[in-house]
Design an enzyme around this catalytic site. Sequence first.
Site, PDB file in Angstrom:
ATOM      1  N   GLU A  76     116.724 100.900  85.953  1.00  0.00           N
ATOM      2  CA  GLU A  76     115.693 101.171  84.948  1.00  0.00           C
ATOM      3  C   GLU A  76     114.784  99.964  84.689  1.00  0.00           C
ATOM      4  O   GLU A  76     114.062  99.946  83.692  1.00  0.00           O
ATOM      5  CB  GLU A  76     116.355 101.582  83.620  1.00  0.00           C
ATOM      6  CG  GLU A  76     117.355 102.713  83.708  1.00  0.00           C
ATOM      7  CD  GLU A  76     116.711 104.089  83.787  1.00  0.00           C
ATOM      8  OE1 GLU A  76     115.513 104.170  84.098  1.00  0.00           O
ATOM      9  OE2 GLU A  76     117.418 105.072  83.535  1.00  0.00           O
ATOM     10  N   HIS A  95     118.515 100.313  76.230  1.00  0.00           N
ATOM     11  CA  HIS A  95     118.633 101.748  76.545  1.00  0.00           C
ATOM     12  C   HIS A  95     120.093 102.151  76.418  1.00  0.00           C
ATOM     13  O   HIS A  95     120.978 101.468  76.934  1.00  0.00           O
ATOM     14  CB  HIS A  95     118.128 102.010  77.960  1.00  0.00           C
ATOM     15  CG  HIS A  95     118.436 103.386  78.467  1.00  0.00           C
ATOM     16  ND1 HIS A  95     118.177 104.527  77.728  1.00  0.00           N
ATOM     17  CD2 HIS A  95     118.993 103.806  79.627  1.00  0.00           C
ATOM     18  CE1 HIS A  95     118.558 105.582  78.425  1.00  0.00           C
ATOM     19  NE2 HIS A  95     119.061 105.178  79.577  1.00  0.00           N
ATOM     20  N   HIS A  97     123.058 105.675  75.764  1.00  0.00           N
ATOM     21  CA  HIS A  97     123.336 107.105  75.859  1.00  0.00           C
ATOM     22  C   HIS A  97     124.151 107.540  74.648  1.00  0.00           C
ATOM     23  O   HIS A  97     125.171 108.210  74.781  1.00  0.00           O
ATOM     24  CB  HIS A  97     124.107 107.416  77.147  1.00  0.00           C
ATOM     25  CG  HIS A  97     123.352 107.100  78.400  1.00  0.00           C
ATOM     26  ND1 HIS A  97     123.973 107.003  79.629  1.00  0.00           N
ATOM     27  CD2 HIS A  97     122.033 106.862  78.612  1.00  0.00           C
ATOM     28  CE1 HIS A  97     123.067 106.714  80.553  1.00  0.00           C
ATOM     29  NE2 HIS A  97     121.883 106.616  79.955  1.00  0.00           N
ATOM     30  N   TYR A 116     115.697 107.371  55.137  1.00  0.00           N
ATOM     31  CA  TYR A 116     114.736 106.264  55.179  1.00  0.00           C
ATOM     32  C   TYR A 116     115.026 105.238  56.275  1.00  0.00           C
ATOM     33  O   TYR A 116     114.127 104.517  56.708  1.00  0.00           O
ATOM     34  CB  TYR A 116     114.644 105.568  53.818  1.00  0.00           C
ATOM     35  CG  TYR A 116     115.894 104.860  53.355  1.00  0.00           C
ATOM     36  CD1 TYR A 116     116.191 103.576  53.790  1.00  0.00           C
ATOM     37  CD2 TYR A 116     116.777 105.483  52.470  1.00  0.00           C
ATOM     38  CE1 TYR A 116     117.330 102.917  53.359  1.00  0.00           C
ATOM     39  CE2 TYR A 116     117.926 104.840  52.037  1.00  0.00           C
ATOM     40  CZ  TYR A 116     118.203 103.555  52.487  1.00  0.00           C
ATOM     41  OH  TYR A 116     119.335 102.928  52.060  1.00  0.00           O
ATOM     42  N   HIS A 157     118.305 112.654  78.456  1.00  0.00           N
ATOM     43  CA  HIS A 157     118.718 111.327  78.930  1.00  0.00           C
ATOM     44  C   HIS A 157     119.360 110.508  77.816  1.00  0.00           C
ATOM     45  O   HIS A 157     120.568 110.354  77.794  1.00  0.00           O
ATOM     46  CB  HIS A 157     117.490 110.614  79.520  1.00  0.00           C
ATOM     47  CG  HIS A 157     117.810 109.389  80.307  1.00  0.00           C
ATOM     48  ND1 HIS A 157     116.943 108.858  81.253  1.00  0.00           N
ATOM     49  CD2 HIS A 157     118.876 108.569  80.296  1.00  0.00           C
ATOM     50  CE1 HIS A 157     117.485 107.777  81.784  1.00  0.00           C
ATOM     51  NE2 HIS A 157     118.649 107.569  81.211  1.00  0.00           N
ATOM     52  N   TYR A 210     112.965  91.887  54.175  1.00  0.00           N
ATOM     53  CA  TYR A 210     114.372  91.663  54.495  1.00  0.00           C
ATOM     54  C   TYR A 210     114.569  90.945  55.813  1.00  0.00           C
ATOM     55  O   TYR A 210     115.688  90.799  56.288  1.00  0.00           O
ATOM     56  CB  TYR A 210     115.117  93.001  54.523  1.00  0.00           C
ATOM     57  CG  TYR A 210     115.415  93.527  53.132  1.00  0.00           C
ATOM     58  CD1 TYR A 210     116.639  93.280  52.537  1.00  0.00           C
ATOM     59  CD2 TYR A 210     114.464  94.255  52.431  1.00  0.00           C
ATOM     60  CE1 TYR A 210     116.901  93.740  51.253  1.00  0.00           C
ATOM     61  CE2 TYR A 210     114.724  94.720  51.145  1.00  0.00           C
ATOM     62  CZ  TYR A 210     115.943  94.466  50.569  1.00  0.00           C
ATOM     63  OH  TYR A 210     116.208  94.921  49.305  1.00  0.00           O
TER      64      TYR A 210
END
Length: 215
Positions: A76, A95, A97, A116, A157, A210
């Site tokens: 990827e 990335h 899963h 939120y 995916h 924050y």
Amino acid sequence: MILEKERELIVEYGQRLITHGLTKGTGGNISLFNKAEGLMAISPSGLDYFKTTPKDIVVLDLHGNKIDGDRNPSSEYSMHRIFYQKREEVGAVLHAHSIYCSILAALHWKIEPVHYLIGYAGKDVRCAPYKLFGSEELSQVAFEYIRDRYAVLLANHGLLTIGETIEYAFDTAEEIEFVAQIYYKARCVGDPILLSSDEMDEFLRKFKPYGKKNV
């Protein structure tokens, strides 16, 4: 060793993907970009996260050329480098899963502002259309659909997150998986009441002090 710090962080956060339940096996990938060097470090293809060492991490330039490392980079890698090429603030791409994000991606649903904490990514999380893993087409739709956000679902995916730092990208992955679970379960029961655009704007204004940047 080139990009030693970045390689160490990829090993650490790769293991966190497993221990925090964000992926299984060798699924997912992580990269970090060193702007001064113009190089990216990325997790290798198909290697157990708990057997990965900093030397196993692959260093590439933004043309995809291997600069250092004996292993093959994640398939990827083009989905990572496109963000370093086109979004100046991005220093890390992750990335995963994760289960509920992958469920929503299988449904081709976006994640709406049911909680939120979706604000880690922005006002919502879009779902990019399905493209074959590792393809240039996947890279293009991931970049297109994330646009001004910090997370995107990849249809059939999983989840992609970005951030100025790996800490932010990882936090975003965890929080978006949490919101995805709430959203899915709420829709199983009925129609969740969504936060308005004004309510999300209010959250985002309060959230920035924050220490979370680029939301």
